[in-house]
Structures are given as structure tokens and as C-alpha cells.
Design an enzyme around this catalytic site. Structure first.
Site, mmCIF file in Angstrom:
data_model
loop_
_atom_site.group_PDB
_atom_site.id
_atom_site.type_symbol
_atom_site.label_atom_id
_atom_site.label_comp_id
_atom_site.label_asym_id
_atom_site.label_seq_id
_atom_site.Cartn_x
_atom_site.Cartn_y
_atom_site.Cartn_z
ATOM 1 N N GLU A 1 0.837 -1.204 0.000
ATOM 2 C CA GLU A 1 0.000 0.000 0.000
ATOM 3 C C GLU A 1 0.873 1.257 0.000
ATOM 4 O O GLU A 1 0.481 2.304 -0.475
ATOM 5 C CB GLU A 1 -0.935 0.004 1.219
ATOM 6 C CG GLU A 1 -2.101 0.962 1.056
ATOM 7 C CD GLU A 1 -3.166 0.805 2.134
ATOM 8 O OE1 GLU A 1 -4.323 0.518 1.790
ATOM 9 O OE2 GLU A 1 -2.839 0.971 3.319
ATOM 10 N N HIS B 1 7.111 -27.351 1.576
ATOM 11 C CA HIS B 1 6.296 -28.468 1.096
ATOM 12 C C HIS B 1 5.143 -27.950 0.262
ATOM 13 O O HIS B 1 4.151 -28.643 0.064
ATOM 14 C CB HIS B 1 5.796 -29.284 2.288
ATOM 15 C CG HIS B 1 6.941 -29.816 3.097
ATOM 16 N ND1 HIS B 1 7.520 -31.049 2.847
ATOM 17 C CD2 HIS B 1 7.670 -29.259 4.087
ATOM 18 C CE1 HIS B 1 8.524 -31.229 3.683
ATOM 19 N NE2 HIS B 1 8.653 -30.158 4.443
ATOM 20 N N LYS C 1 -13.269 1.903 -3.072
ATOM 21 C CA LYS C 1 -14.370 2.170 -2.133
ATOM 22 C C LYS C 1 -15.516 2.873 -2.851
ATOM 23 O O LYS C 1 -16.670 2.557 -2.660
ATOM 24 C CB LYS C 1 -13.876 3.068 -0.990
ATOM 25 C CG LYS C 1 -13.044 2.336 0.039
ATOM 26 C CD LYS C 1 -12.777 3.266 1.207
ATOM 27 C CE LYS C 1 -11.622 2.761 2.043
ATOM 28 N NZ LYS C 1 -11.125 3.751 2.981
HETATM 29 O O1 LIG Z 1 -8.614 2.657 10.125
HETATM 30 P P1 LIG Z 1 -9.567 2.884 9.029
HETATM 31 O O2 LIG Z 1 -9.831 4.348 8.793
HETATM 32 O O3 LIG Z 1 -10.843 2.134 9.262
HETATM 33 O O4 LIG Z 1 -8.937 2.371 7.715
HETATM 34 C C1 LIG Z 1 -8.657 1.023 7.461
HETATM 35 C C2 LIG Z 1 -7.911 0.899 6.162
HETATM 36 O O5 LIG Z 1 -8.710 1.531 5.168
HETATM 37 C C3 LIG Z 1 -8.193 1.642 3.864
HETATM 38 O O6 LIG Z 1 -8.181 0.424 3.240
HETATM 39 C C4 LIG Z 1 -6.822 2.230 3.836
HETATM 40 O O7 LIG Z 1 -6.278 2.127 2.568
HETATM 41 C C5 LIG Z 1 -5.919 1.540 4.836
HETATM 42 O O8 LIG Z 1 -4.684 2.191 4.863
HETATM 43 C C6 LIG Z 1 -6.546 1.566 6.194
HETATM 44 O O9 LIG Z 1 -5.700 0.927 7.106
#
Ligand SMILES: O=P(O)(O)OC[C@H]1O[C@H](O)[C@H](O)[C@@H](O)[C@@H]1O
Length: 533
Positions: free
Chosen positions: A322, A351, A455
């Protein structure tokens, strides 16, 4: 190279850091003598960028943010007294809260002690805590850790079933930096519902780790949860394991969080020194650069020979991929950068896929992790004079040699033992390595624009689902995906509509019926008769 020559290369290449108990062997990487000299100017620039970052520069320009995970284990480094106080206050808050839970000063309604911790989070809000929990688990743990790290309903049911009637003695930590991640919100809602089904008051079992003022923070405040712990915009999710995100679950489990922080701090000190040949993070970063031509041309296979490190490669996948996997470089130029990471543990993987590593596509390099201490207690002999640990060691050495003979390169990190301090140091080592390597390849390691796109696209699918169900409820007839798409005025969405309806139809409780055709275009859908008013 002959064995004796290799021995001399090993002896001259071994970079030891006794203060953290880690040594790094790069002798089985086939860089030539001039490599370090050529890379030195770039490395010095990376050190300088790192020094600026640690002083509080806006090292994440896209989001206009500072990058402060190094301050978490050495608050004196924070660029202001306010930040320093915040960090120190939070560590104390974590320790005091854990003490109150362990001693029974805070109990679940109805008395008794909290026995379990259920962490609800995803990405950086789960991978670090999970890794630490698994790596440092012991039969003497004060509490047992469980995780909900997905929006998979069946996955949640499995955890709830495992907890069974122990829910009443389970403390729930909802972790989300943004406080608005859907998977985590769903896990929280499902957990809340499970508590309600069991006749329990969720708010008396729940704590939150989140950014101040976030959706989650406001919910926890309005529902009167037990406690709230802060997350800051200057700590990235994937580098948050030494913030309350990782410290709170660890402290509750009974892990020595001060030792973990100390390990990270000492490793930071060691890897802060701008002397390339004595800096393990810099050397690893240079090896990544050498092995992949600075373009991710080879994958990194993580092979820790220790069960406790099984989740390390999963944790590193986020930290590395990431951070480095970016379309554009810092100048906005097309870069398509990254470094693919995978692996589980040796000798188990021997294995499984090591066959391909030795003889198949040579598109990787290996990072072995060797742990010198076999176990806490003494070992039986499985053969005369030989223990299981000797075999584990032998398999590591054997694989390293076998790969080298076939021109496959590897590095080896050797640690004394797995304890809180070592885990803190390993985390800090890779965090620093990622930061330095990102500088070498001119990448912003601290944003994740690609994740946002995924998202948003998911949001579109969810919105479309509401539209199509509404349409079917109104039309009450058998329709194909194409017909529905046309009716919605979105002919281009036929495929998405087909997949949405196929999913709904596979779940009896969703009220959608599918009449299957040979091809997707022939399938027909309608609201199930039973569901009709
Ligand atoms: O901690 P949060 O705001 O719920 O985010 C959780 C995750 O969300 C996204 O996938 C980001 O790309 C991550 O870097 C992050 O760790």
C-alpha cells in the site's frame, strides 16, 4: 562462488545491530562491488528526506500531512510539546485502562472479569494488532484476542460461535482511524446485534480507537461507550501499530507494550544513522532496489522460520504494497511502482511452493527470518543429538543454499528470540526500510489514492442494488438483466445488475428469485412470490 569465498562474503556483508538483537546477511544477493558506491548519493538523499520527515515536514504532500509514527515510540522527537503530551498521555491511558480491566476496576455488567478482547477493524486497524497478538500469545495471557476484520457475514458468525456465551465477558475494541470504514461499521453493527440478542448492553462492553470527531467517535460518545482512544491524522493506518491501535489490544492481552515500544525506538535509533553500511533498513532498501531494478521487477518472498511470525508477511503486504504500489511518482510522472510481497512460514512452505522457487520462474528474491532461540524450555531429541529446532534451522540453511545454487537470491534476518522487544524492532525496521526505499524510487509512501477508487466503486454497486430492488418491487414480473438495465436507463450496467441479482437470489432471505438461463443474458429475475404483499 565457492564456499570459502561465500564465507568471506558472508563475514564482510553481515550487518549486526546488537542493541536490537538483529543481524542482516546480504551475502546471497549478487550485487557487484560498485553497487553501493553508485547508490550512495541517492541513499544520502533518502536519509535527508527521512530526517525532514522525522522533524515534522509535510512528508505526505497529497494529503498535506506530517508522518509521525517514529514519534510514537520516542515522543521527545515530536515537533511540538502538544503532540508529545498527546502521545504520552495516550500510552498512559492505554496502560491504565488495561490495568483497570485486568484488576476488575472496570467489569462487565453483572460483575466477573472481562476475559476476551474482540477487535473490530480492517487494514492497518487490524493487521498490526493481529500480527502482534499472534506473535506474542502465551498460555499466561491476561485476555484472549479475537478479530473481526471483514464484512463477511459467515466469518463473523464463526467468531460469534467461538465466543458463544462468553460474549458477556468480552470487551469489544472498534478500531478505525477514519471512523467511517464500512467493513468495520458493519462488524460493529453485527457485534452490537449479537450483544442485544444475548440480552447484553453493548455500550458497557465497547471501546473505540479513532480520530477525534469521526463518525465512530461521535457514536461511541453518544452511546456512552466505556472509553475512547485517539488516532491522529499524522499516523498512517499501516504504520499505526505502535499507536493505541496496536498498543491497546496488546496491553489487554497482557503483552509488555513498553518493551515493544522500546524495541521499536532502539531500532529507529539504529536505522536513523546515515551510515549506509551500518544501517540495516538502508541495506534492505538497497537490496530491494538492486533485486527489482528499483521497479518492482521481482517479488519478495518472506520466509520466517517460526510459526509465531506467520502473520508477518500479511502485515508486510499492507505496509509495503500500500505504501509503494503507486501509479504516479512524487513529480506526478507515470511510475507504476510497487513491490509484491507474499509468504507464510518455513519450513511449511517448503512443502508447498518452494519447488517453484527453486526450479520455476526466477521472478523473486527471498527474505528469510531466522530465530536463534528454538523454544523457552529445553528440547527433546528427535534423532540422536538432534532436536526439532535443529531441523527447522537445517531446513532454512538448506533452502537458502539450494536457492543460491540455482541463482535465486536471498537475504537473511537473524533475531535472537521472539519477544515484545524483537517484534517492536522488526516492525520499526520494515517501516524505516519502506520509507527509505520510497525515497530511492521517488514515491509518496504515505497515501493510498487507489484504495479510495475501490471504495467509491463499491458505493456505486450498493446504490445500484437499492435501485434494482425498488424496480423489481414495482414491476413484479420476470426480467432479464438487459431489460432491467434499459428500464433503469443504464444499459451499460447490465453486467453489474446481473451479478447483484444473482447474489441476492442465492440468499433466500433477500426476496429475489432467479430463473436460470444457459447464458447470463437469459437469466430472469423477480421478487419472490412469498415476499410479495
Ligand atoms: O482505520 P480505518 O480508517 O478504518 O482504515 C482502514 C484501512 O482503510 C483503507 O483500506 C486504507 O487504505 C488503509 O490504509 C486503512 O488501514
Amino acid at each position: 562462488m565457492q564456499k570459502t569465498e561465500l564465507w568471506y562474503r558472508f563475514a564482510s556483508c553481515l550487518c549486526t545491530a546488537p542493541e536490537i538483537g538483529i543481524s542482516l546477511d546480504i551475502s546471497r544477493m549478487r550485487f557487484d562491488d560498485r553497487f553501493f558506491e553508485q547508490m550512495e548519493p541517492a541513499m544520502q538523499k533518502a536519509f535527508a528526506a527521512m530526517a525532514d520527515l522525522e522533524k515534522g515536514a509535510i512528508a505526505n504532500p497529497d494529503e498535506q500531512r506530517m508522518v509521525g509514527h517514529y514519534w510514537l515510540r520516542n515522543p521527545a522527537l515530536a515537533p511540538s510539546n502538544d503532540l508529545r503530551n498527546e502521545i504520552e498521555k495516550t500510552i498512559s491511558q492505554v496502560e491504565e485502562f488495561a490495568k483497570k480491566i485486568h484488576s476488575g476496576t472496570i467489569t462487565p455488567p453483572g460483575g466477573n472479569l472481562f476475559k476476551n478482547v474482540l477487535v473490530v477493524g480492517i487494514g492497518g486497524s487490524a493487521l498490526g494488532p493481529q500480527f502482534v497478538a499472534d506473535a506474542l500469545a502465551s498460555p499466561n495471557d491476561k485476555m484472549r484476542s479475537y478479530f473481526l476484520d471483514n464484512t463477511d457475514p459467515d466469518g463473523m458468525d464463526r467468531v460469534f460461535a467461538e465466543l458463544g456465551n462468553q460474549l458477556k465477558q468480552t470487551l469489544v475494541i472498534v478500531i478505525s482511524k477514519s471512523g467511517s470504514t464500512k467493513e468495520t461499521r458493519n462488524g460493529m453493527l453485527e457485534t452490537q446485534a449479537a450483544y442485544e440478542r444475548a440480552g447484553l448492553d453493548f455500550s458497557r462492553h465497547a471501546v473505540a480507537v479513532t480520530g477525534e470527531g469521526s463518525e465512530l467517535d461521535r457514536l461511541a460518545g453518544s452511546q456512552g461507550w466505556l472509553e475512547r482512544f485517539p488516532m491522529w491524522d499524522w499516523v498512517g493506518g499501516r504504520t499505526s501499530v505502535t499507536s493505541a491501535v496496536g498498543l491497546l489490544p496488546a496491553a489487554l492481552q497482557g503483552i509488555d507494550i513498553r518493551a515493544l515500544l522500546e524495541g521499536a525506538k532502539v531500532c529507529d535509533e539504529s536505522t536513523r544513522r546515515p551510515v549506509t553500511m551500518q544501517n540495516q533498513a538502508a541495506l534492505m532498501a538497497l537490496m530491494w532496489h538492486y533485486a527489482t531494478n528499483g521497479r518492482g521487477e521481482k517479488d519478495m518472498v518472506m520466509l520466517p522460520y517460526k510459526d509465531r511470525l506467520l502473520l508477518f508477511s500479511r502485515y508486510l503486504q499492507q505496509l509495503i504494497m500500500e505504501s509503494l504500489g503507486k501509479e504516479l511518482d512524487l513529480d506526478g510522472k507515470q511510475a507504476s511502482q510497487g513491490l509484491t510481497v507474499y509468504g507464510n512460514k518455513g519450513s511449511t512452505d517448503q512443502h508447498a511452493y518452494v519447488q517453484q522457487l527453486r526450479e520455476g520462474v526466477a521472478n523473486f528474491f527471498v527474505t528469510f527470518i531466522e530465530v536463534l532461540q528454538d523454544r523457552e524450555s529445553s528440547s527433546m531429541q528427535v534423532e540422536k543429538g538432534i532436536t526439532s529446532g535443529d531441523f527447522l534451522f537445517g531446513f532454512l540453511q538448506g533452502t537458502r543454499t539450494a536457492l543460491y545454487e540455482k541463482g535465486r537470491e536471498s537475504m537473511t534476518l537473524t533475531v535472537e528470540r521472539i519477544d515484545s522487544r524483537t517484534i517492536g524492532a522488526l516492525i520499526a525496521l520494515f517501516e524505516r526500510c519502506v520509507g527509505l526505499y520510497a525515497s530511492l524510487i521517488n514515491i509518496n509512501a504515505y497515501h493510498q489514492p487507489g484504495v479510495e477508487a475501490g471504495k467509491k466503486a463499491a458505493g456505486v454497486v450498493i446504490a445500484l442494488q437499492l435501485e434494482v430492488v425498488d424496480l423489481l418491487e414495482r414491476r413484479r414480473q420476470l426480467l432479464t438483466a438487459d431489460e432491467i438495465a434499459a428500464m433503469l436507463g443504464r444499459p451499460e450496467e447490465a453486467e453489474t445488475l446481473f451479478t447483484i441479482l444473482r447474489h441476492l437470489a442465492a440468499n433466500q432471505d433477500r426476496g429475489v428469485e432467479a430463473i436460470r438461463g444457459t447464458k447470463p443474458t437469459e437469466w430472469q429475475f423477480r421478487i419472490r412470490a412469498a415476499a410479495q404483499p
